[in-house]
Design an enzyme around this catalytic site. Structure first.
Site, PDB file in Angstrom:
ATOM      1  N   HIS A  37       0.841  -1.204   0.000  1.00  0.00           N
ATOM      2  CA  HIS A  37       0.000   0.000   0.000  1.00  0.00           C
ATOM      3  C   HIS A  37       0.879   1.259   0.000  1.00  0.00           C
ATOM      4  CE1 HIS A  37      -2.819  -2.827   2.264  1.00  0.00           C
ATOM      5  NE2 HIS A  37      -3.554  -2.452   1.242  1.00  0.00           N
ATOM      6  N   GLN A  61     -18.502  -4.711  -1.059  1.00  0.00           N
ATOM      7  CA  GLN A  61     -17.697  -5.646  -1.846  1.00  0.00           C
ATOM      8  C   GLN A  61     -17.390  -6.946  -1.108  1.00  0.00           C
ATOM      9  OE1 GLN A  61     -14.545  -2.605  -2.185  1.00  0.00           O
ATOM     10  NE2 GLN A  61     -13.097  -4.286  -1.988  1.00  0.00           N
ATOM     11  N   GLN A 156      -8.991  -6.275 -10.773  1.00  0.00           N
ATOM     12  CA  GLN A 156      -9.582  -5.043 -10.240  1.00  0.00           C
ATOM     13  C   GLN A 156      -9.089  -3.818 -11.008  1.00  0.00           C
ATOM     14  OE1 GLN A 156     -10.199  -4.003  -5.911  1.00  0.00           O
ATOM     15  NE2 GLN A 156      -8.205  -3.078  -6.183  1.00  0.00           N
ATOM     16  N   ARG A 190      -3.862 -10.189   4.246  1.00  0.00           N
ATOM     17  CA  ARG A 190      -4.299 -11.516   4.708  1.00  0.00           C
ATOM     18  C   ARG A 190      -3.140 -12.405   5.153  1.00  0.00           C
ATOM     19  NH1 ARG A 190      -7.941 -11.482  -0.210  1.00  0.00           N
ATOM     20  NH2 ARG A 190     -10.053 -11.264   0.608  1.00  0.00           N
TER      21      ARG A 190
HETATM   22  P1  AMP Z   1      -6.726  -3.165  -0.399  1.00  0.00           P
HETATM   23  O1  AMP Z   1      -6.529  -2.392   0.865  1.00  0.00           O
HETATM   24  O2  AMP Z   1      -6.441  -4.620  -0.268  1.00  0.00           O
HETATM   25  O3  AMP Z   1      -8.063  -2.868  -1.041  1.00  0.00           O
HETATM   26  O4  AMP Z   1      -5.628  -2.638  -1.429  1.00  0.00           O
HETATM   27  C1  AMP Z   1      -5.529  -1.276  -1.748  1.00  0.00           C
HETATM   28  C2  AMP Z   1      -4.602  -1.093  -2.928  1.00  0.00           C
HETATM   29  O5  AMP Z   1      -3.298  -1.585  -2.626  1.00  0.00           O
HETATM   30  C3  AMP Z   1      -5.068  -1.871  -4.178  1.00  0.00           C
HETATM   31  O6  AMP Z   1      -4.908  -1.046  -5.323  1.00  0.00           O
HETATM   32  C4  AMP Z   1      -4.137  -3.059  -4.183  1.00  0.00           C
HETATM   33  O7  AMP Z   1      -3.938  -3.596  -5.482  1.00  0.00           O
HETATM   34  C5  AMP Z   1      -2.851  -2.442  -3.643  1.00  0.00           C
HETATM   35  N1  AMP Z   1      -1.969  -3.498  -3.116  1.00  0.00           N
HETATM   36  C6  AMP Z   1      -2.283  -4.480  -2.237  1.00  0.00           C
HETATM   37  N2  AMP Z   1      -1.238  -5.305  -2.030  1.00  0.00           N
HETATM   38  C7  AMP Z   1      -0.216  -4.848  -2.814  1.00  0.00           C
HETATM   39  C8  AMP Z   1       1.135  -5.265  -3.062  1.00  0.00           C
HETATM   40  N3  AMP Z   1       1.656  -6.336  -2.461  1.00  0.00           N
HETATM   41  N4  AMP Z   1       1.877  -4.542  -3.924  1.00  0.00           N
HETATM   42  C9  AMP Z   1       1.364  -3.444  -4.544  1.00  0.00           C
HETATM   43  N5  AMP Z   1       0.101  -2.993  -4.351  1.00  0.00           N
HETATM   44  C10 AMP Z   1      -0.682  -3.683  -3.503  1.00  0.00           C
END
Ligand code: AMP
Length: 283
Positions: A37, A61, A156, A190
């Protein structure tokens, strides 16, 4: 870092910044932040006058109410991490701020076509509709110049890209590389739910994707590459496969020949120790 819980005060602040000719880079998240993030925020901060993050665990979602309730919310820690990453503004709304008239009966102006029927869409009914609903709402509120999303959630970001184009929204989508642990496991909120044994096994996912890339270089067809990867996966104890597809990066439909697609991506989701792990690689 400024923290806003209300749309009005956030917009007042952002409008002032826009008058001062600041470009706005925005990364929406659900919190429980990790370096993946933060990489989006760091890039947003480098490329724009103002880096804005949101933390909102979007109920629409989640198809499993238990999953929604169990979603980690370590907000104090998240705020600290965002501050260190150079984030300028955090939008931290309540559900009632995002959906003041309730979240049901939303009809998307976006035609998903086949994009949401495959892979994650097939395994999590309604997930992408809920995601598109909240992304549209957040874009409407923040009105960023650039939107930063991770390649980690490949389907996504492809759907959001198609949505921006179809609705002719002025925001540019920036897809950011996957941030991995030293052993190759893609970072995810996770991962902390994996037992030590499962955590030790999890890097096999990335090894498998890298092998697929090598197999393509060695001249195997998409069908052969997929078959080899599935064989490898079947030999790994404790891994349960949700799907493994080699798809066209734009249409997300499986390909039979490499020349069918300008870019191909191997997308994989497995369950390990009851935890769903997503990963992908461009090949
Ligand atoms: P989330 O909080 O899981 O909804 O993720 C928020 C954003 O962070 C989304 O655009 C994800 O694709 C991105 N994201 C999550 N994990 C990673 C990672 N390991 N590397 C790069 N971006 C990530």
């Amino acid at each position: 870092m400024w923290i806003f819980k209300k749309i009005d005060s956030l917009q007042q602040y952002l409008n002032q910044q826009r008058k001062d000719k600041q470009r706005i880079g925005f990364a929406p998240t659900m919190g429980a932040l990790h370096q993946g993030h933060l990489s989006l925020l760091s890039q947003a901060s480098r490329e724009n006058g103002l880096a804005v993050a949101s933390i909102f665990v979007n109920p629409t979602q989640f198809n499993d109410p238990n999953d929604l309730e169990k979603y980690p919310r370590p907000i104090e820690n998240d705020i600290e991490m965002l501050t260190e990453a150079g984030c300028d503004v955090l939008f931290l709304p309540d559900v009632s701020e995002i959906y003041p008239t309730g979240s049901r009966n939303w009809v998307s102006p976006f035609n998903f076509g086949e994009l949401a029927r495959v892979m994650e869409g097939a395994h999590r009914p309604g997930h992408f509709e809920g995601m598109a609903q909240v992304v549209q709402r957040l874009l409407d509120i923040v009105q960023p110049d650039r939107l930063y999303m991770g390649q980690k959630d490949f389907q996504q970001q492809t759907i959001v890209g198609a949505m921006l184009a179809q609705l002719q929204l002025p925001t540019e989508l920036i897809c950011c590389a996957i941030v991995r642990e030293a052993d190759g496991l893609a970072m995810s909120s996770r991962n902390i739910r994996l037992s030590p044994t499962a955590r030790a096994q999890a890097p096999a996912i990335y090894a498998l994707l890298q092998q697929a890339k090598k197999d393509r270089k060695n001249g195997l067809s998409p069908i052969q590459v997929r078959a080899r990867a599935l064989e490898k996966l079947a030999a790994l104890p404790h891994f349960e496969l949700d799907y493994l597809e080699i798809v066209d990066a734009k249409t997300l439909q499986p390909i039979l020949n490499w020349h069918d697609a300008a870019a191909a991506v191997v997308c994989l989701t497995v369950r390990l120790d009851g935890v769903r792990l997503l990963d992908n690689i461009r090949i």
